[in-house]
Scaffold this motif. Structure first.
Motif, PDB file in Angstrom:
ATOM      1  N   ARG A  93       2.880   8.745   1.089  1.00 50.49           N
ATOM      2  CA  ARG A  93       3.168   9.084  -0.315  1.00 50.49           C
ATOM      3  C   ARG A  93       4.140   8.096  -0.954  1.00 50.49           C
ATOM      4  NH1 ARG A  93       3.712  15.716  -0.317  1.00 50.49           N
ATOM      5  NH2 ARG A  93       1.451  16.132  -0.207  1.00 50.49           N
ATOM      6  N   GLU A  94       4.963   7.462  -0.112  1.00 58.42           N
ATOM      7  CA  GLU A  94       5.882   6.462  -0.672  1.00 58.42           C
ATOM      8  C   GLU A  94       5.112   5.280  -1.267  1.00 58.42           C
ATOM      9  OE1 GLU A  94       9.590   3.598   0.827  1.00 58.42           O
ATOM     10  OE2 GLU A  94       8.787   5.167   2.138  1.00 58.42           O
ATOM     11  N   VAL A  95       3.978   4.961  -0.645  1.00 57.68           N
ATOM     12  CA  VAL A  95       3.130   3.877  -1.165  1.00 57.68           C
ATOM     13  C   VAL A  95       2.161   4.412  -2.211  1.00 57.68           C
ATOM     14  CG1 VAL A  95       1.367   2.164  -0.582  1.00 57.68           C
ATOM     15  CG2 VAL A  95       3.301   2.545   0.964  1.00 57.68           C
ATOM     16  N   VAL A  96       1.432   5.462  -1.838  1.00 57.98           N
ATOM     17  CA  VAL A  96       0.431   6.029  -2.749  1.00 57.98           C
ATOM     18  C   VAL A  96       1.136   7.065  -3.626  1.00 57.98           C
ATOM     19  CG1 VAL A  96      -1.859   7.061  -2.911  1.00 57.98           C
ATOM     20  CG2 VAL A  96      -1.274   5.678  -0.921  1.00 57.98           C
ATOM     21  N   ASN A  97       2.003   6.576  -4.519  1.00 56.46           N
ATOM     22  CA  ASN A  97       2.769   7.446  -5.413  1.00 56.46           C
ATOM     23  C   ASN A  97       2.064   7.587  -6.754  1.00 56.46           C
ATOM     24  OD1 ASN A  97       3.236   4.961  -6.644  1.00 56.46           O
ATOM     25  ND2 ASN A  97       5.207   4.685  -5.589  1.00 56.46           N
ATOM     26  N   GLU A  98       2.739   8.218  -7.703  1.00 58.19           N
ATOM     27  CA  GLU A  98       2.125   8.444  -9.014  1.00 58.19           C
ATOM     28  C   GLU A  98       1.774   7.126  -9.701  1.00 58.19           C
ATOM     29  OE1 GLU A  98       1.085  11.162 -10.237  1.00 58.19           O
ATOM     30  OE2 GLU A  98       1.915  12.465  -8.681  1.00 58.19           O
ATOM     31  N   ALA A  99       2.631   6.149  -9.567  1.00 56.86           N
ATOM     32  CA  ALA A  99       2.363   4.850 -10.204  1.00 56.86           C
ATOM     33  C   ALA A  99       1.127   4.198  -9.587  1.00 56.86           C
ATOM     34  CB  ALA A  99       3.583   3.942 -10.053  1.00 56.86           C
TER      35      ALA A  99
ATOM     36  N   VAL B 283      -7.412   8.359  -3.409  1.00 57.82           N
ATOM     37  CA  VAL B 283      -5.958   8.374  -3.606  1.00 57.82           C
ATOM     38  C   VAL B 283      -5.476   9.747  -4.087  1.00 57.82           C
ATOM     39  CG1 VAL B 283      -5.821   5.888  -4.022  1.00 57.82           C
ATOM     40  CG2 VAL B 283      -6.163   7.419  -5.954  1.00 57.82           C
ATOM     41  N   GLU B 284      -6.329  10.487  -4.787  1.00 57.25           N
ATOM     42  CA  GLU B 284      -5.953  11.843  -5.166  1.00 57.25           C
ATOM     43  C   GLU B 284      -5.807  12.720  -3.918  1.00 57.25           C
ATOM     44  OE1 GLU B 284      -4.981  13.059  -7.866  1.00 57.25           O
ATOM     45  OE2 GLU B 284      -5.553  11.571  -9.368  1.00 57.25           O
ATOM     46  N   ARG B 285      -6.676  12.520  -2.938  1.00 57.55           N
ATOM     47  CA  ARG B 285      -6.564  13.270  -1.686  1.00 57.55           C
ATOM     48  C   ARG B 285      -5.288  12.896  -0.938  1.00 57.55           C
ATOM     49  NH1 ARG B 285     -12.005  11.906  -1.422  1.00 57.55           N
ATOM     50  NH2 ARG B 285     -11.680  10.368   0.238  1.00 57.55           N
ATOM     51  N   PHE B 286      -4.932  11.604  -1.020  1.00 54.54           N
ATOM     52  CA  PHE B 286      -3.694  11.174  -0.384  1.00 54.54           C
ATOM     53  C   PHE B 286      -2.499  11.936  -0.959  1.00 54.54           C
ATOM     54  CE2 PHE B 286      -5.301   6.619   0.722  1.00 54.54           C
ATOM     55  CZ  PHE B 286      -6.128   7.165   1.674  1.00 54.54           C
TER      56      PHE B 286
END
Length: 562
Positions: A102-108, A35-38
């Motif tokens: 990024r809308e899905v794999v966001n900071e949260a 997820v960090e790569r995302f």
């Protein structure tokens, strides 16, 4: 189950839990890196698929090992990623942009994935392995069925005892439910009780951890009375005067249903070794016979050798789809009727319906508690065997049909030839049975046939084969049994059959039995042995009926003709 066995099962389940924690910790670390790569825009279609499958595995397995919070959080994250995984067949071609990812794999999302590691240490406590002595599964059936009669009237209790003992039941009489169950109900096959005692002492029955089948006897038969008994958990009712053959047949059916509901042959297919072993231990601990398959490519060979009642199968196992495997199994007519139950954390009902249309029969949604798994499997195994009986068993007696009985005798003959062991085959025929049908009607005749079937089930061993050959004729095979022992046992069957009192047309009557038997291994083929037994039966009929004649013996002139 012994304390030593319980301790061993608990130890194995604890080891599986530790292995799961180690694997989950590693998997969560890989998820965090992905997820960090995302977030950095460095990903490809396979990365999204990998993240989805990792979350799917955690959501389906964590709860089984006692990590409910981890499973619930992984399931929540899985739902967010699923739309991306469903459209990831080449990101540019499907129009899936980096912004959408990024809308899905966001900071949260990234923060929640990072927090999964802390949930691995938050163990909620996996359910304890189910103890087969608890109310879910009844105790083991002994070779002899123990029946408790609770009746304060000595004369009626004595009549019931005499009648049921002819069928092979071991009967004990008590004047109250409390005294009958002073030592619990373990090992009790059935309870026959006066209806007024059930009404008066129902609290004692409610307190039982293990309840055997309960049949009430009463002087009056009414809807209100029957409903009151049903409310108290009673399984059957017989009105006085009691017809013993009817009561014995009633009891036999209930006992058989109870015993068959606690066993089964289960094949489990799952590529997760910890889950596979966990499910296997839970089911074996509950009395099931289990075969584990970790590599789906081995399914066909294991099926042919093990021949399970049902198959439990994961929906997704690496490169293999459970749906495609189910469809493949249906290529073979032999497995068209095999119940396939999917084990999956997939909650989409449309997907589940589509999966069932591809060859599956049912879904068990992960995580599955130990108790629910055992209950669900036990019920499905029982139903599968019931369906199988419709094809392989005689509808009146529940015994093997003619063709299958001959097939089993053929197998036993081959075993005797191969191992040099002694087995016996016997033909049995009810004497003057046409007169029973003519005088008392076919319904009474059916009761006589069922009476002999139940008598054979109780007087012979579980390993013995019993079949209905046709009409009033039966066939049995007794493996690893000498001619002398077989003759003694079958003569006992004849003696008890002649002691059973039937009722029809307002009259009471008895029926005798003739038996011809032959050593199975003494003949070139099983058909030759059956023919020899049939000839011995003919000589028994000619020399007086009501007894046993062995192939090769001289005709006897003693015996009674009924």
């Amino acid at each position: 189950m012994s304390e030593e066995k319980k301790s061993e099962v608990a130890r194995k389940l604890e080891l599986l839990k530790l292995r799961f924690k180690e694997k989950a910790t590693t998997e969560i670390g890989l998820l965090q890196g992905a997820v960090e790569r995302f977030r950095a825009g460095d990903y490809c279609a396979s990365d999204i698929t990998s993240v989805y499958h990792s979350l799917h595995r955690l959501s389906g397995s964590a709860g089984t090992f006692g990590f409910a919070a981890l499973g619930e959080e992984a399931r929540s994250l899985e739902r967010l990623v699923k739309p991306l995984a469903d459209t990831d067949d080449g990101l540019p071609e499907r129009g899936l942009t980096t912004a959408q990812v990024r809308e899905v794999v966001n900071e949260a999302f990234v923060s929640r994935v990072a927090n999964l590691a802390s949930l691995v240490s938050q163990e909620q406590g996996a359910p304890k392995p189910h103890d087969p002595s608890s109310p879910l599964i009844f105790g083991n059936k002994t070779e002899d069925s123990v029946v408790l009669i609770v009746d304060p009237e000595p004369d009626s209790a004595r009549d019931l005892t005499c009648g049921l003992e002819h069928y092979g039941f071991l009967v004990n009489v008590f004047s109250s439910i409390e005294s009958a169950l002073a030592n619990g109900a373990a090992g009790v096959s059935a309870l026959v009780v006066r209806d007024e005692l059930v009404i008066r002492e129902s609290g004692i029955l409610d307190a039982l951890a293990v309840k055997p089948p309960i049949i009430c006897i009463g002087a009056e038969d009414s809807f209100t009375g029957r409903y009151a008994l049903a409310e108290r958990g009673v399984d059957g009712f017989v009105c006085e005067p009691v017809d013993i053959p009817v009561l014995a047949d009633y009891m036999e059916r209930l006992i058989t249903e109870r015993d068959e509901g606690r066993s089964g042959r289960v094949m489990i297919v799952d590529d997760d070794p910890e889950l596979l072993e966990h499910y296997g231990l839970v089911l074996e601990n509950g009395g099931m016979e289990v075969r584990r398959v970790n590599n789906p490519a081995q399914i066909l060979s294991v099926l042919s050798e093990f021949r399970p009642d049902i198959m439990l199968m994961d929906v997704q196992m690496g490169q293999f789809s459970g749906l495609n495997l189910a469809r493949m199994l249906r290529f073979d007519p032999e497995w068209l009727g095999l119940p396939i139950i999917y084990l999956s954390s997939e909650e989409d009902r449309e997907f589940q319906v589509e999966a069932l249309s591809q060859g599956g029969d049912d879904f068990l949604t992960k995580p599955v508690s130990d108790r629910f798994l055992l209950r669900a499997v036990a019920v499905r195994c029982y139903r599968a065997r019931q369906r199988d009986k419709l094809a392989s068993r005689d509808s009146l007696t529940g015994l093997l049909k003619h063709s299958l009985a001959k097939s089993e005798i053929h197998k036993e003959h081959a075993r005797c030839t191969r191992l040099g062991q002694t087995s016996v085959v016997a033909m049995l025929d009810l004497d003057h049975f046409k007169q029973v049908n003519d005088r008392y009607g076919h319904r009474t005749g059916d009761l006589v046939i069922k009476g002999l079937a139940n008598l054979l089930r109780h007087r012979l061993r579980k390993s013995d084969m019993i079949g209905r050959y046709g009409g009033e004729e039966f066939v049995v095979a007794l493996p690893d049994c000498s001619v002398e022992d077989a003759q003694r046992v079958l003569q006992s069957v004849c003696d008890h059959m002649s002691g059973i009192v039937f009722s029809g047309g307002g009259r009471e009557f008895s029926v005798t039995l003739s038996v011809g038997m032959a050593p199975l291994g003494d003949f070139r083929t099983s058909d030759d042995a059956l023919e020899a037994a049939d000839q011995a039966l003919y000589r028994r009929k000619q020399s007086g009926r009501n007894g046993v004649t062995v192939s090769g013996d001289e005709p006897e002139t003693v015996g009674t003709v009924s």
